[in-house]
Design a protein around this motif. Structure first.
Motif, mmCIF file in Angstrom:
data_model
loop_
_atom_site.group_PDB
_atom_site.id
_atom_site.type_symbol
_atom_site.label_atom_id
_atom_site.label_comp_id
_atom_site.label_asym_id
_atom_site.label_seq_id
_atom_site.Cartn_x
_atom_site.Cartn_y
_atom_site.Cartn_z
ATOM 1 N N GLU A 24 0.827 -1.209 0.000
ATOM 2 C CA GLU A 24 0.000 0.000 0.000
ATOM 3 C C GLU A 24 0.863 1.262 0.000
ATOM 4 O O GLU A 24 0.575 2.220 -0.706
ATOM 5 C CB GLU A 24 -0.912 -0.016 1.236
ATOM 6 N N ALA A 25 1.944 1.284 0.769
ATOM 7 C CA ALA A 25 2.790 2.472 0.858
ATOM 8 C C ALA A 25 3.639 2.659 -0.388
ATOM 9 O O ALA A 25 4.071 3.767 -0.672
ATOM 10 C CB ALA A 25 3.686 2.377 2.086
ATOM 11 N N SER A 26 3.881 1.591 -1.143
ATOM 12 C CA SER A 26 4.745 1.722 -2.305
ATOM 13 C C SER A 26 4.001 2.214 -3.538
ATOM 14 O O SER A 26 4.613 2.528 -4.535
ATOM 15 C CB SER A 26 5.417 0.382 -2.620
ATOM 16 N N GLN A 27 2.672 2.313 -3.486
ATOM 17 C CA GLN A 27 1.892 2.783 -4.617
ATOM 18 C C GLN A 27 1.768 4.302 -4.583
ATOM 19 O O GLN A 27 1.734 4.899 -3.514
ATOM 20 C CB GLN A 27 0.492 2.171 -4.594
ATOM 21 N N ARG A 31 -3.049 6.235 -7.326
ATOM 22 C CA ARG A 31 -3.437 4.830 -7.494
ATOM 23 C C ARG A 31 -4.146 4.325 -6.232
ATOM 24 O O ARG A 31 -5.108 3.575 -6.314
ATOM 25 C CB ARG A 31 -2.189 3.996 -7.777
ATOM 26 N N ARG A 32 -3.677 4.757 -5.049
ATOM 27 C CA ARG A 32 -4.344 4.348 -3.809
ATOM 28 C C ARG A 32 -5.764 4.902 -3.742
ATOM 29 O O ARG A 32 -6.697 4.214 -3.336
ATOM 30 C CB ARG A 32 -3.540 4.807 -2.597
ATOM 31 N N ILE A 33 -5.936 6.174 -4.157
ATOM 32 C CA ILE A 33 -7.271 6.776 -4.160
ATOM 33 C C ILE A 33 -8.165 6.051 -5.155
ATOM 34 O O ILE A 33 -9.316 5.743 -4.862
ATOM 35 C CB ILE A 33 -7.183 8.279 -4.478
#
Length: 72
Positions: A24-27, A31-33
């Motif tokens: 999750e932190a590497s995206q 893209r997370r949204i």
């Protein structure tokens, strides 16, 4: 096939790296949204609400246009 300890150590090390990886932190933020808003049940609700909002806006524009065209 010879079972040696060195291959097990290498596999365990590789497996441990993947377990502790924070995907999750590497995206990127966008893209997370996108994943949070546009995928799954939430995505279906957002798309449905967007379609209804677009239809209401189109209806409103048509109503106002018809009013001014036929106001004689």
């Amino acid at each position: 096939m010879d079972s040696s300890g060195s291959s097990n150590v290498q596999y365990d090390r590789w497996n441990e790296d993947n377990i502790h990886m924070n995907v999750e932190a590497s995206q990127p933020t966008a893209r997370r949204i996108y994943n949070r808003v546009c995928v799954g049940r939430t995505g279906m609700v957002v798309k449905t609400a967007g379609a209804i909002a677009a239809l209401v806006a189109l209806y409103f524009v048509g109503y106002v246009t018809g009013y001014y065209v036929h106001r004689c």
